[in-house]
Design a protein around this motif. Structure first.
Motif, PDB file in Angstrom:
ATOM      1  N   LEU B  51      44.942 -43.023   7.093  1.00 40.38           N
ATOM      2  CA  LEU B  51      43.634 -43.349   7.688  1.00 40.38           C
ATOM      3  C   LEU B  51      43.152 -44.747   7.259  1.00 40.38           C
ATOM      4  CD1 LEU B  51      41.644 -39.987   7.476  1.00 40.38           C
ATOM      5  CD2 LEU B  51      42.284 -41.214   9.556  1.00 40.38           C
ATOM      6  N   GLU B  55      42.440 -47.660   9.819  1.00 38.90           N
ATOM      7  CA  GLU B  55      41.087 -48.225   9.850  1.00 38.90           C
ATOM      8  C   GLU B  55      41.160 -49.745   9.670  1.00 38.90           C
ATOM      9  OE1 GLU B  55      38.462 -46.172   7.111  1.00 38.90           O
ATOM     10  OE2 GLU B  55      36.891 -47.648   7.509  1.00 38.90           O
ATOM     11  N   PRO B  62      35.452 -44.857  11.372  1.00 42.67           N
ATOM     12  CA  PRO B  62      34.733 -43.721  10.778  1.00 42.67           C
ATOM     13  C   PRO B  62      33.385 -43.519  11.461  1.00 42.67           C
ATOM     14  CG  PRO B  62      34.549 -45.650   9.366  1.00 42.67           C
ATOM     15  CD  PRO B  62      35.386 -46.059  10.530  1.00 42.67           C
ATOM     16  N   ARG B  70      33.479 -36.820   6.621  1.00 37.37           N
ATOM     17  CA  ARG B  70      33.321 -37.947   7.535  1.00 37.37           C
ATOM     18  C   ARG B  70      34.345 -37.838   8.671  1.00 37.37           C
ATOM     19  NH1 ARG B  70      31.066 -42.869   6.797  1.00 37.37           N
ATOM     20  NH2 ARG B  70      31.036 -42.683   4.541  1.00 37.37           N
ATOM     21  N   TYR B  72      36.508 -39.088  11.978  1.00 35.38           N
ATOM     22  CA  TYR B  72      37.105 -40.360  12.443  1.00 35.38           C
ATOM     23  C   TYR B  72      37.381 -40.219  13.932  1.00 35.38           C
ATOM     24  CZ  TYR B  72      37.734 -41.678   7.593  1.00 35.38           C
ATOM     25  OH  TYR B  72      37.498 -42.025   6.292  1.00 35.38           O
TER      26      TYR B  72
END
Lengths: 345, 105
Positions: B51, B55, B62, B70, B72
């Motif tokens: 992730l 990202e 997010p 959280r 995504y």
């Protein structure tokens, strides 16, 4: 220790920036997985593997000058210090050697360098019988190890000189102790030379002997000679370790200019190449030692002997670890320096 | 054994992106979805490594945290990259299956 504690310990191994960003989420996922029945040990192992990956790759690390400067310094330290730490011990293990004919005559015993390679027969009272093929391999690989070590020493001196200048640049007008700490390697060398010189002052002036009886020293002070000789050895080994620790502490603490980091990245690359060469030479040396121990020979040959041949698997494992750290550290240092240069400062 | 080994070689970034095409998901939901989809079970360390990388490359983003979780979601760039990768995979799969039919397997 319960699973919660293990999760916390594993998460504390991640870099600070990562913990700030992801630790809370990861902890929640770990708890959810455990509640769903997954083994806590499996989760901890995965967290540790993930930690190694994050530390290696730094994916997701914010692009700030401070963080990348710190990462580059750490990478340079990883690429250089384990290898620097290893080299003297490899030399001590490999360099002190003896040559013996299969019949039992010892032709040479002592440190191989800087005596001319393959000219050992001049050191013995008799013409030495030929080297076995395994001994030839050992001999040439020893030569390669010593040559690489010499090049490493030059690189260390070059890198250290630049490092002292970088610490000076990083601490303008303050932190005298930091600058003094940077000079630790030089102080160690001076202490070693001074103690060795003192030891020499207490050495015997000559030897008196009668055939059939052991020789006796003339003059000198054996107790003080022994004391200063031992102190010199302690200063050398302890000082070497202290120097590496001092350099690591300074590199961790002080932010360096992009120029100084570029020098660090260059030194890391040279050290990585030297580490690989040393690893290959050690591999050849170990192969020779193994073959020599298992050869079934006839006739008279010269073989090579070592004080502690059983230490070879341990030195080989340490060399592989140092090589891996050095190569990966150098690659990270180059990438880190590029990013620091982009970010300016 | 060989089938398990081949399953392990699946690219985790493709698995995560493919899972997110079904809508935003938080970490645990992603792990469960990927497990149901491919039989691959990620741990939290592996998942968040992937992730973080996605990202950084702008392939996922997010969303605000809900109850310490959280979610995504896949970005437009992520969807485009995934499409390209899947099209290549489909081509390779189609070719492989055709050749296997030729072999009578």
């Amino acid at each position: 220790m319960n699973a919660d504690r293990w999760f916390d310990v594993a998460l504390r191994g991640y870099p600070a920036w990562w913990q700030e960003r992801y630790a809370g989420e990861v902890r929640t996922v770990a708890d959810d997985l455990r509640t769903a029945g997954r083994s806590p040990a499996r989760i901890v192992v995965d967290l540790v593997v993930g930690m190694v990956r994050v530390r290696r790759s730094a994916f997701g690390m914010p692009r700030t000058y401070r963080l990348w400067n710190s990462r580059t310094r750490q990478s340079v330290a990883t690429a250089t210090l384990p290898f620097v730490l290893l080299t003297p011990f490899v030399l001590a293990g490999v360099g002190f050697t003896g040559l013996r004919a299969r019949g039992g005559t010892v032709f040479y015993s002592g440190f191989l360098f800087p005596r001319g390679l393959m000219r050992f027969e001049r050191t013995g009272p008799l013409p030495a019988p030929p080297l076995t093929p395994a001994a030839t391999l050992i001999f040439w690989s020893e030569g390669a190890i010593l040559l690489v070590s010499l090049l490493t020493l030059f690189t260390i001196v070059y890198g250290w000189g630049n490092f002292v200048a970088a610490v000076r640049n990083a601490t303008p007008g303050r932190s005298r102790w930091a600058r003094a700490l940077g000079w630790t390697p030089a102080l160690v060398v001076v202490a070693f030379i001074a103690l060795s010189a003192l030891a020499t002052r207490f050495a015997p002036h000559g030897w008196r002997g009668v055939v059939g009886h052991p020789s006796r020293p003339i003059g000198g002070n054996p107790a003080l000679l022994r004391l200063f000789h031992d102190l010199a050895q302690v200063a050398l080994v302890g000082g070497w370790l202290l120097s590496v620790a001092a350099v690591a502490a300074l590199a961790r603490r002080y932010e360096m200019t992009p120029f100084d980091l570029s020098v660090g990245a260059r030194v890391s690359s040279i050290m990585a190449v030297l580490a690989v060469l040393l690893g290959l030479a050690l591999g050849a040396w170990g192969t020779g030692v193994y073959l020599q121990a298992h050869q079934a020979g006839r006739g008279t040959f010269t073989i090579v002997e070592f004080g502690h041949p059983s230490l070879w698997p341990l030195s080989a494992a340490a060399a592989v670890l140092a090589c891996t750290l050095s190569v990966s550290g150098a690659a990270r240092a180059r990438r880190g320096y590029r990013i620091v240069a982009e970010l300016g400062g | 054994m060989a089938s398990k080994r081949l399953a392990r070689t699946q690219d985790p970034t493709i698995l995560v992106l493919t899972s997110l095409t079904g809508g935003p998901k938080h970490g645990y939901a992603l792990i469960k979805d990927i497990e149901a989809m491919s039989g691959t079970s990620f741990g939290p360390g592996t998942l968040y490594g992937v992730l973080a990388r996605l990202e950084e490359e702008g392939l996922v983003e997010p969303l605000p945290e809900v109850d310490r979780r959280r979610p995504y979601r896949i970005t437009g760039l992520g969807a485009r990259v995934l499409r390209e990768r899947l099209e290549v995979t489909v081509k390779v799969a189609a070719l492989g299956l055709e050749r296997l039919r030729g072999l009578g397997a």
